[in-house]
Design a protein around this motif. Structure first.
Motif, PDB file in Angstrom:
ATOM      1  N   SER A  24      -3.834  -2.701   7.987  1.00  0.00           N
ATOM      2  CA  SER A  24      -3.043  -3.449   7.302  1.00  0.00           C
ATOM      3  C   SER A  24      -1.533  -3.565   7.461  1.00  0.00           C
ATOM      4  N   ASP A 334     -14.286   0.264   4.069  1.00  0.00           N
ATOM      5  CA  ASP A 334     -13.786   0.286   2.752  1.00  0.00           C
ATOM      6  C   ASP A 334     -12.683   1.516   2.384  1.00  0.00           C
ATOM      7  N   LYS A 340      -6.372  -0.556   3.575  1.00  0.00           N
ATOM      8  CA  LYS A 340      -5.959  -0.647   2.178  1.00  0.00           C
ATOM      9  C   LYS A 340      -4.554   0.041   1.840  1.00  0.00           C
ATOM     10  N   TYR A 344      -3.524   1.427  -3.518  1.00  0.00           N
ATOM     11  CA  TYR A 344      -5.013   1.072  -3.744  1.00  0.00           C
ATOM     12  C   TYR A 344      -5.841   2.824  -3.530  1.00  0.00           C
TER      13      TYR A 344
END
Length: 509
Positions: A24, A334, A340, A344
């Protein structure tokens, strides 16, 4: 272009695409990456932290522009090459197209995706392990003596990249001695290859000798501060997780090495994995040190399954073994990668906690995985240090001194003012420029030393103040404070030389 080549190129392209998608934009580089990149400015045959190969790659990255794209390109490249070597191993073992696709899928959708997002020696280490095993298989298959020399070169590259590859030999040698393949030790050219390997690694060995073997101190320090927190059962548990999607393929490999007739001459690989894991357990090694073991066993398992699932109802299981790594990658996507936001993760910690990702090297649980927290706050630190540096008269006489290599490396990487920060930590101990008469110091200190620093250092300067700190609360370096000390009342260079000597003497003890 053949069908097989097209499929292989497809896997390679997907590998590169995934590596760039799994980070990210909220995250900076990781602390170790900054140190490794700074080594490009200080080329040598050895370092306190790692052998020299990483510095050579860093120098190439520097020539290419030193951008994040190239920093991430090389670990992705080594991961892609690992996939290629597994592919070639399967071909050597007479695997068909299904075996090739199965092996490539298992390697692609594995923990290598996580390893290959960081510019560290680990990616090349895994490639060297896999390549060395491939060379052994090639020699056993062809008995061509050229593989001795190729193996020596690969081992030397692996050794000059990370000493971890010594564990490969420690586990492999007793396995060979206990097998029918011990006849290899009667081959004269094996010993010429050993001499070649020794010649290639000799400059680093001489560097270690001339510097009083800092690797010994480094390993002792590692054992006292990090490996002491390693739980052996946790080590074994993580071995299962690294290639969880390939678990049944790896089991098939172990079965095949014992009972599958075409693999009879490679049977020593069964004993080799046992011996190597025992050695890792004995030394309480970090779990990821052993990742290089598994890709070659994926090749064995893929070839065996491609034959075992040829006929009857078993042929319907073929797609199942390919789908499993894909299905298990979905939940991995995930939580296993820094894709993330920190917010989060903090709001959804359960998956990370269950996988043990919130436990750091200090043995304690934290809000973020350690690697993720190590990728935050660095740009902020560099920007604020630049701002302070720009306000000091005669900045060329200003020393930027940090508490750790991450702080120093990040400032050097992101600085727009040409700052060359140093530290008494890791390789920076050898990178002080002492022919500049320093008058001012910008000091970056860890948050828990904030109060003591002003009290202890202020008397040696005409003025002192706190100029800023890392405010990103999710960063491992959160609260790290920037102090400014100007117009020294003492000889800073003399003080630096004394502290460097003290640190060097301690490292040599």
């Amino acid at each position: 272009m053949t069908k097989k080549t097209a499929i292989l190129l497809g896997f390679i392209a997907l590998k590169f695409i995934l590596q760039y998608l799994l980070i990210s934009p909220e995250y900076d580089l990781q602390r170790d990456e900054y140190l490794h990149l700074d080594q490009a400015h200080h080329l040598a045959w050895g370092y306190l932290s790692v052998p020299p190969v990483t510095s050579w790659i860093s120098y190439l990255i520097l020539l290419l522009g030193n951008s994040v794209f190239w920093v991430k390109f090389f670990p992705a490249l080594f991961g892609a090459l690992t996939l290629v070597v597994v592919w070639k191993t399967i071909e050597t073992l007479k695997g068909n197209l299904y075996a090739l696709i199965l092996g490539a899928t298992c390697v692609l959708f594995s923990s290598l995706l996580r390893i290959n997002i960081l510019y560290q020696p680990n990616s090349l280490d895994i490639l060297c392990w896999t390549s060395f095993y491939y060379v052994i298989i090639q020699y056993i298959t062809t008995e061509n003596k050229k593989w001795f020399y190729i193996g020596a070169v690969i081992f030397a590259i692996g050794f000059l990249n990370k000493y971890n590859i010594l564990f490969l030999l420690i586990g492999l040698l007793p396995a060979l001695l206990l097998s029918n393949q011990r006849k290899i030790f009667a081959e004269k050219k094996l010993y010429w290859a050993l001499i070649l390997g020794l010649v290639l690694i000799l400059p680093n060995l001489l560097w270690q000798y001339n510097n009083h073997f800092p690797i010994v101190h480094h390993m002792k320090e590692l054992a006292e501060t990090q490996l002491v927190n390693v739980d052996r059962m946790e080590f074994l548990k993580k071995q299962l997780l690294f290639f969880i999607g390939s678990f049944f393929v790896l089991l098939a490999a172990l079965y095949a090495l014992l009972f599958y007739k075409p693999f009879e001459k490679y049977r020593f690989f069964f004993a080799s994995i046992i011996f190597t894991l025992i050695v890792f357990l004995y030394f309480k090694a970090k779990a990821y040190y052993a990742i290089g073991l598994y890709p070659v066993y994926i090749a064995f398992g893929a070839v065996f399954l491609s034959q075992a699932l040829q006929t009857g109802w078993k042929r319907y299981l073929k797609p199942v073994f390919i789908i499993i790594p894909l299905l298990l990658f979905i939940p991995m996507y995930d939580f296993a990668f820094p894709n993330k936001t920190p917010e989060y993760i903090i709001k959804n910690p359960e998956a990370y906690r269950k996988m043990g990702m919130l436990k750091w090297e200090d043995g304690k649980e934290h809000a973020l995985p350690q690697d993720f927290a190590d990728m935050l706050g660095w740009k902020e630190l560099a920007r604020k240090t630049d701002s302070v540096y720009a306000l000091i008269p005669n900045p060329e006489t200003t020393l930027v001194l940090c508490d750790n290599y991450g702080q120093a490396g990040a400032i050097n990487y992101y600085s727009k003012k040409g700052i060359k920060a140093v530290s008494f930590n890791a390789d920076y101990l050898n990178w002080f420029v002492l022919d500049v008469p320093y008058k001012n110091v910008i000091r970056v200190k860890n948050s828990w030393e904030r109060t003591a620093e002003l009290k202890e250092t202020s008397p040696f300067f005409e003025s002192s103040r706190i100029a800023g700190e890392i405010t990103n609360k999710y960063a491992r370096e959160s609260g790290a404070t920037i102090f400014v000390f100007t117009n020294a009342k003492i000889d800073i260079n003399k003080r630096l030389k004394a502290e460097i000597k003290e640190e060097t003497d301690y490292s040599n003890d």
